[in-house]
Design a protein around this motif. Structure first.
Motif, PDB file in Angstrom:
ATOM      1  N   GLU A 186       0.885  -1.297   0.099  1.00 53.37           N
ATOM      2  CA  GLU A 186      -0.207  -0.010   0.056  1.00 53.37           C
ATOM      3  C   GLU A 186       0.806   1.284  -0.055  1.00 53.37           C
ATOM      4  N   ALA A 187       2.001   1.235   0.684  1.00 50.30           N
ATOM      5  CA  ALA A 187       2.803   2.612   0.756  1.00 50.30           C
ATOM      6  C   ALA A 187       3.449   3.045  -0.566  1.00 50.30           C
ATOM      7  N   PRO A 188       3.111   4.416  -0.851  1.00 51.85           N
ATOM      8  CA  PRO A 188       3.792   5.154  -2.091  1.00 51.85           C
ATOM      9  C   PRO A 188       5.276   5.196  -1.933  1.00 51.85           C
ATOM     10  N   PHE A 189       5.894   4.886  -0.765  1.00 53.38           N
ATOM     11  CA  PHE A 189       7.324   5.073  -0.729  1.00 53.38           C
ATOM     12  C   PHE A 189       8.072   3.988  -0.269  1.00 53.38           C
ATOM     13  N   PRO A 190       9.584   3.946  -0.370  1.00 51.28           N
ATOM     14  CA  PRO A 190      10.142   2.919  -0.074  1.00 51.28           C
ATOM     15  C   PRO A 190      10.039   2.093   1.445  1.00 51.28           C
ATOM     16  N   ILE A 191       9.805   0.762   1.775  1.00 51.27           N
ATOM     17  CA  ILE A 191       9.711   0.262   3.020  1.00 51.27           C
ATOM     18  C   ILE A 191      10.869  -0.550   3.297  1.00 51.27           C
ATOM     19  N   ALA A 192      11.184  -0.577   4.648  1.00 51.12           N
ATOM     20  CA  ALA A 192      12.132  -1.404   5.284  1.00 51.12           C
ATOM     21  C   ALA A 192      11.578  -2.277   6.160  1.00 51.12           C
ATOM     22  N   TYR A 193      12.275  -3.476   6.516  1.00 47.71           N
ATOM     23  CA  TYR A 193      11.802  -4.437   7.540  1.00 47.71           C
ATOM     24  C   TYR A 193      12.489  -4.487   8.724  1.00 47.71           C
ATOM     25  N   SER A 194      12.201  -4.394   9.785  1.00 47.08           N
ATOM     26  CA  SER A 194      13.103  -4.633  11.056  1.00 47.08           C
ATOM     27  C   SER A 194      12.541  -5.537  11.994  1.00 47.08           C
ATOM     28  N   GLY A 195      13.007  -6.675  12.679  1.00 48.42           N
ATOM     29  CA  GLY A 195      12.224  -7.280  13.723  1.00 48.42           C
ATOM     30  C   GLY A 195      12.840  -8.801  13.620  1.00 48.42           C
ATOM     31  N   ASP A 196      13.819  -9.340  14.465  1.00 51.63           N
ATOM     32  CA  ASP A 196      13.971 -10.664  14.781  1.00 51.63           C
ATOM     33  C   ASP A 196      14.546 -11.466  13.425  1.00 51.63           C
ATOM     34  N   ILE A 197      15.452 -10.554  12.743  1.00 54.18           N
ATOM     35  CA  ILE A 197      16.211 -11.366  11.902  1.00 54.18           C
ATOM     36  C   ILE A 197      17.453 -11.760  12.399  1.00 54.18           C
ATOM     37  N   PHE A 198      17.203 -12.896  12.798  1.00 52.56           N
ATOM     38  CA  PHE A 198      18.836 -13.445  13.725  1.00 52.56           C
ATOM     39  C   PHE A 198      19.456 -14.606  13.142  1.00 52.56           C
ATOM     40  N   SER A 199      19.030 -14.787  12.033  1.00 55.15           N
ATOM     41  CA  SER A 199      19.859 -15.956  10.986  1.00 55.15           C
ATOM     42  C   SER A 199      19.461 -15.788   9.667  1.00 55.15           C
ATOM     43  N   CYS A 200      20.412 -16.437   8.858  1.00 53.84           N
ATOM     44  CA  CYS A 200      20.061 -16.519   7.510  1.00 53.84           C
ATOM     45  C   CYS A 200      18.818 -17.128   7.151  1.00 53.84           C
ATOM     46  N   ALA A 201      18.490 -18.234   7.889  1.00 57.50           N
ATOM     47  CA  ALA A 201      16.979 -19.070   7.697  1.00 57.50           C
ATOM     48  C   ALA A 201      16.041 -18.005   7.930  1.00 57.50           C
ATOM     49  N   ALA A 202      16.021 -17.125   8.998  1.00 62.50           N
ATOM     50  CA  ALA A 202      14.941 -15.846   9.209  1.00 62.50           C
ATOM     51  C   ALA A 202      14.911 -15.026   8.286  1.00 62.50           C
ATOM     52  N   TYR A 203      16.149 -14.631   7.481  1.00 60.57           N
ATOM     53  CA  TYR A 203      16.056 -13.602   6.462  1.00 60.57           C
ATOM     54  C   TYR A 203      15.687 -14.097   5.140  1.00 60.57           C
ATOM     55  N   ASP A 204      15.909 -15.462   4.704  1.00 58.60           N
ATOM     56  CA  ASP A 204      15.363 -16.178   3.704  1.00 58.60           C
ATOM     57  C   ASP A 204      13.774 -16.450   3.793  1.00 58.60           C
ATOM     58  N   TYR A 210       8.030 -12.322   1.266  1.00 60.96           N
ATOM     59  CA  TYR A 210       8.008 -11.051   0.767  1.00 60.96           C
ATOM     60  C   TYR A 210       8.686 -10.665  -0.274  1.00 60.96           C
ATOM     61  N   PRO A 211       8.569 -11.068  -1.565  1.00 64.91           N
ATOM     62  CA  PRO A 211       9.471 -11.043  -2.407  1.00 64.91           C
ATOM     63  C   PRO A 211       9.959  -9.539  -2.666  1.00 64.91           C
ATOM     64  N   LYS A 212       9.116  -8.674  -2.503  1.00 68.62           N
ATOM     65  CA  LYS A 212       9.369  -7.287  -2.642  1.00 68.62           C
ATOM     66  C   LYS A 212      10.386  -6.463  -1.603  1.00 68.62           C
ATOM     67  N   THR A 213      10.672  -7.286  -0.716  1.00 64.86           N
ATOM     68  CA  THR A 213      11.386  -6.628   0.262  1.00 64.86           C
ATOM     69  C   THR A 213      12.726  -6.203  -0.345  1.00 64.86           C
ATOM     70  N   ARG A 214      13.214  -5.038   0.150  1.00 62.48           N
ATOM     71  CA  ARG A 214      14.308  -4.174  -0.535  1.00 62.48           C
ATOM     72  C   ARG A 214      15.481  -3.722   0.535  1.00 62.48           C
ATOM     73  N   HIS A 215      14.883  -3.845   1.801  1.00 64.18           N
ATOM     74  CA  HIS A 215      15.745  -3.303   2.781  1.00 64.18           C
ATOM     75  C   HIS A 215      15.497  -4.201   4.274  1.00 64.18           C
ATOM     76  N   VAL A 216      16.461  -4.603   4.807  1.00 67.17           N
ATOM     77  CA  VAL A 216      16.308  -5.325   6.106  1.00 67.17           C
ATOM     78  C   VAL A 216      16.990  -4.887   6.892  1.00 67.17           C
ATOM     79  N   MET A 217      16.777  -4.298   8.296  1.00 67.48           N
ATOM     80  CA  MET A 217      17.489  -3.749   9.187  1.00 67.48           C
ATOM     81  C   MET A 217      17.843  -4.951  10.212  1.00 67.48           C
ATOM     82  N   LEU A 218      19.131  -4.904  10.637  1.00 67.01           N
ATOM     83  CA  LEU A 218      19.503  -6.149  11.708  1.00 67.01           C
ATOM     84  C   LEU A 218      19.971  -5.394  12.870  1.00 67.01           C
TER      85      LEU A 218
END
Length: 317
Positions: A186-204, A210-218
């Motif tokens: 829904e958002a008209p601007f870039p979105i980033a995700y933050s929250g409990d990405i503690f491993s490569c498996a969680a990132y994958d 959500y294949p549109k993911t473009r920015h992940v905060m660790l």
């Protein structure tokens, strides 16, 4: 993919950012833990200036984060930051601390959507820098997100970083990733995700869902495993020698900057880094009682000489 380091007060300050980039390869962005703007017409204080000094962040893409409910002071601070050469300023609308929320700052904004909208109206019009926001999805209930997201979508944000918990979750419970997915659509601007990405498996799993993911905060994931960003990009896990070199370098620089207080800062880091070892409790016991520089050095040396690394370094809440 953009990988960034979350702003974590008292830990991910300029020394940590520089040493991390030098030892494990720099991330795409490093968010500076929140600072309080000065009064209009005044400069940043000396302590804050040491954190914001472009020389302290040379060679990395650093984004300063402000925490305030005063729009004029936010705009004034953004002007000071623009004069220093920064290209973006981030608003903290997610800190769940009781002392912050009680003052109407951080996640306290989410309790009063009308005040949040008026604040964004003013800062988006008055800031000389593009404004991004790091937010939670509500104060007490994720059903609040529809109204809050609509407010964000009415403003020309540079980016919205979504931590899909509500304030009352603090850092408990599972992030509500469905709210993040809704925001991506829904958002008209870039979105980033933050929250409990503690491993490569969680990132994958996040990117697969959500294949549109473009920015992940660790955040805590990097503190427990400083090589996590490198691993996500296909690189190797940290060796014991790398981790030991990292903590020695970090401690050495901190001692130069703050003397014996460096021990307290390192103990905070070890509360996360213990999960890099097969026996986190033994690490905790070795570090818990140290008070002096020599005691710290002896304890850290013992850990690396006697305790093996975990098969996978993963933070556990």
């Amino acid at each position: 993919m953009i990988l960034s380091l979350a702003p974590m007060e008292g830990i991910t300050e300029h020394t940590f950012r520089r040493v991390h980039a030098a030892c494990f390869g720099k991330l795409d962005r490093y968010y500076i833990p929140f600072v309080v703007p000065p009064r209009v017409g005044s400069p940043f204080s000396g302590r804050i200036m040491r954190e914001l000094d472009p020389a302290a962040n040379e060679g990395i893409d650093a984004v300063p984060q402000l925490i305030t409910k005063n729009a004029e002071e936010f705009a004034w601070a953004a002007k000071l930051l623009a004069d220093m050469g920064y290209r973006e300023v981030n608003l903290n609308a997610g800190c769940p601390s009781g002392t912050v929320v009680s003052k109407g700052k951080g996640a306290g904004f989410l309790r009063d959507p009308g005040r949040l909208e008026a604040f964004l109206d003013a800062v988006c019009a008055g800031s000389p820098l593009p404004v991004s926001v790091k937010t939670r999805i509500g104060f007490a209930d994720d059903e609040e997100w529809e109204e809050i997201l609509a407010i964000y979508c009415r403003h020309p944000l540079a980016e919205l970083i979504v931590h899909p918990r509500v304030r009352t979750d603090m850092y408990r419970n599972i992030p509500r990733q469905e709210a993040y997915g809704k925001t991506l659509e829904e958002a008209p601007f870039p979105i980033a995700y933050s929250g409990d990405i503690f491993s490569c498996a969680a990132y994958d799993a996040l990117v697969d869902a959500y294949p549109k993911t473009r920015h992940v905060m660790l955040g805590r994931g990097i503190l427990a495993n400083p090589a996590l960003g490198r691993m996500i990009e296909g690189g190797p896990a940290a060796t014991a020698e790398e981790l030991d070199g990292f903590q020695q370098k970090l401690f050495s620089v901190l001692v130069e900057e703050m003397g014996g207080n460096a021990v307290l800062r390192m103990k905070e880091w070890w509360s996360y880094a213990r999960f890099a070892f097969a026996d986190p409790l033994a690490v905790q016991r070795a570090i818990r009682k140290v008070r002096k520089v020599a005691e710290y050095e002896e304890a850290a040396s013992w850990i690396f000489q006697n305790l093996p690394l975990a098969d996978e370094a993963v933070f556990h809440g």
